[in-house]
Design a protein around this motif. Structure first.
Motif, short mmCIF file in Angstrom:
data_model
loop_
_atom_site.label_atom_id
_atom_site.label_comp_id
_atom_site.label_asym_id
_atom_site.label_seq_id
_atom_site.Cartn_x
_atom_site.Cartn_y
_atom_site.Cartn_z
N TRP A 128 15.97 -14.15 -13.51
CA TRP A 128 14.87 -15.10 -13.59
C TRP A 128 13.56 -14.48 -14.06
O TRP A 128 12.54 -15.16 -14.16
CB TRP A 128 14.69 -15.81 -12.25
CG TRP A 128 15.92 -16.58 -11.91
CD1 TRP A 128 16.95 -16.18 -11.11
CD2 TRP A 128 16.30 -17.85 -12.44
NE1 TRP A 128 17.95 -17.12 -11.09
CE2 TRP A 128 17.57 -18.16 -11.89
CE3 TRP A 128 15.69 -18.76 -13.30
CZ2 TRP A 128 18.24 -19.35 -12.21
CZ3 TRP A 128 16.36 -19.94 -13.61
CH2 TRP A 128 17.62 -20.22 -13.06
N THR A 129 13.62 -13.18 -14.37
CA THR A 129 12.45 -12.53 -14.98
C THR A 129 12.46 -12.72 -16.49
O THR A 129 11.47 -12.44 -17.17
CB THR A 129 12.43 -11.02 -14.67
OG1 THR A 129 13.58 -10.39 -15.26
CG2 THR A 129 12.44 -10.78 -13.17
N ARG A 130 13.57 -13.23 -17.03
CA ARG A 130 13.70 -13.42 -18.47
C ARG A 130 13.13 -14.77 -18.89
O ARG A 130 13.35 -15.78 -18.22
CB ARG A 130 15.17 -13.34 -18.89
CG ARG A 130 15.81 -11.98 -18.67
CD ARG A 130 17.30 -12.06 -18.94
NE ARG A 130 17.58 -12.62 -20.25
CZ ARG A 130 18.73 -13.20 -20.59
NH1 ARG A 130 19.69 -13.34 -19.68
NH2 ARG A 130 18.91 -13.67 -21.80
N PRO A 131 12.40 -14.81 -20.00
CA PRO A 131 11.79 -16.08 -20.44
C PRO A 131 12.82 -17.12 -20.86
O PRO A 131 12.53 -18.31 -20.86
CB PRO A 131 10.94 -15.65 -21.64
CG PRO A 131 11.51 -14.35 -22.11
CD PRO A 131 12.02 -13.67 -20.88
N GLU A 132 14.05 -16.69 -21.21
CA GLU A 132 15.06 -17.63 -21.66
C GLU A 132 15.45 -18.65 -20.57
O GLU A 132 15.96 -19.73 -20.87
CB GLU A 132 16.33 -16.89 -22.11
CG GLU A 132 16.17 -16.07 -23.38
CD GLU A 132 15.65 -14.67 -23.09
OE1 GLU A 132 15.71 -13.82 -24.00
OE2 GLU A 132 15.19 -14.41 -21.95
N THR A 173 13.32 -19.99 -18.40
CA THR A 173 12.16 -20.76 -17.97
C THR A 173 12.47 -22.25 -17.88
O THR A 173 12.03 -22.94 -16.96
CB THR A 173 10.98 -20.55 -18.94
OG1 THR A 173 10.66 -19.15 -18.98
CG2 THR A 173 9.76 -21.35 -18.48
N TRP A 230 15.10 -23.76 -16.99
CA TRP A 230 15.83 -24.12 -15.79
C TRP A 230 14.89 -24.25 -14.58
O TRP A 230 15.14 -25.07 -13.68
CB TRP A 230 16.88 -23.06 -15.47
CG TRP A 230 18.17 -23.26 -16.18
CD1 TRP A 230 18.67 -22.54 -17.22
CD2 TRP A 230 19.16 -24.26 -15.89
NE1 TRP A 230 19.89 -23.01 -17.61
CE2 TRP A 230 20.23 -24.08 -16.80
CE3 TRP A 230 19.24 -25.30 -14.96
CZ2 TRP A 230 21.36 -24.89 -16.79
CZ3 TRP A 230 20.37 -26.10 -14.95
CH2 TRP A 230 21.41 -25.90 -15.87
N LYS A 231 13.83 -23.46 -14.56
CA LYS A 231 12.96 -23.44 -13.38
C LYS A 231 12.37 -24.81 -13.08
O LYS A 231 12.12 -25.16 -11.94
CB LYS A 231 11.85 -22.41 -13.58
CG LYS A 231 12.35 -20.97 -13.68
CD LYS A 231 11.19 -20.01 -13.93
CE LYS A 231 11.69 -18.59 -14.10
NZ LYS A 231 10.59 -17.63 -14.39
N ASP A 232 12.13 -25.59 -14.13
CA ASP A 232 11.48 -26.89 -13.95
C ASP A 232 12.38 -27.93 -13.29
O ASP A 232 11.88 -28.91 -12.76
CB ASP A 232 11.02 -27.43 -15.32
CG ASP A 232 10.00 -26.52 -15.97
OD1 ASP A 232 9.25 -25.84 -15.24
OD2 ASP A 232 9.95 -26.47 -17.22
#
Length: 261
Positions: free
Chosen positions: A45-49, A51, A53-55
């Motif tokens: 989850w440190t990878r921008p790819e 992002t 999913w986080k929403d």
């Protein structure tokens, strides 16, 4: 066999091999099979790819599991998913697993879960390797999970009446249908038909699933197997009852077609 809608499922998502765009359709599809009491997604989850999913994680109550990529070229996410899956398997709480990935690394996991007597539903892209697809009881491609298309949930108009006491001749064959699919459908009807040439469509569907876990009417643009049969032009359809409607199919020139198959 466990009633599909009453199954207790574990949903495990490979965040590196799935897009958040499919989440609504994915969860709607899983609801047809049972309740996902565990919903986890794995990735770094440190990878921008990841992002995107986080929403949607909070909205759908999906638990993110952090897995750092310790070594370049090695997929640590796969390993974490497999370990967690085995831990969940041995709790004995689940009747099935939903594995979301297009990675062949999960083929052995799916096979192992099935060896334990549980059902495995796989979800992935069209490019998913066959070993993973065939290791699942059922495999659904991402592109049929588009819940944002309002037409997806609307059944296409049938060429037959809703209730009919007799067989309704199917329409002429749709030239756009895949010949391999037509051949599989014909053989499945012939294999499950009784002495009178009639086959229960539910049994036909189960036979097709055993042959090819990724056989799905939606792959050919039809919401249900009934619609695919009617468009194929190879069989006639008969409906009986109301709730639920029981559908029987019969190959045209029944026994003659069955012998050729």
């Amino acid at each position: 066999m466990t009633n599909e809608t009453n199954q207790t499922l574990a949903l495990l998502i490979d965040g590196d091999n799935a897009s958040p765009k499919i989440v609504d359709g994915l969860l709607a599809e899983i609801a047809n099979y049972g309740t996902a009491s565990v919903k986890r997604i794995y990735g770094d989850w440190t990878r921008p790819e990841l992002t995107g999913w986080k929403d949607c994680l909070l909205e759908h109550s999906i638990q993110p599991v952090q897995q750092f990529a310790y070594t370049t070229g090695k997929n640590a996410t796969d390993g974490a998913m497999i370990i967690d899956a085995m831990d969940l398997l041995y709790t004995g709480r689940f009747t099935g697993f939903c594995i979301v990935s297009s990675d062949s690394d999960f083929a052995r996991l799916a096979a192992r879960v099935r060896e334990q007597g549980l059902i495995v539903y796989g979800f992935g892209e069209r490019k998913t390797p066959r070993p993973f697809i065939t290791a699942c009881d059922k495999f659904v491609y991402f592109d049929v999970l588009d819940a944002n298309d309002p037409d997806q949930s609307k059944p296409k108009e049938s060429t037959a009446k809703i209730l009919s006491p007799a067989f309704i001749p199917s329409a002429p064959r749709n030239a756009g249908l895949d010949e391999t699919a037509i051949d599989m459908l014909s053989k499945a009807i012939a294999a499950t038909a009784g002495e009178d040439g009639q086959a229960n469509l539910a049994r036909v569907g189960a036979h097709l699933a055993n042959q090819a876990p990724d056989f799905d009417a939606r792959n050919f643009g039809f919401p249900r197997l009934t619609d695919l049969v009617e468009a194929s032009g190879i069989a006639d359809v008969k409906r009986a009852g109301e709730h639920p409607t029981v559908v029987h199919v019969r190959l045209r020139n029944g026994r003659e077609v069955a012998r050729r198959a």
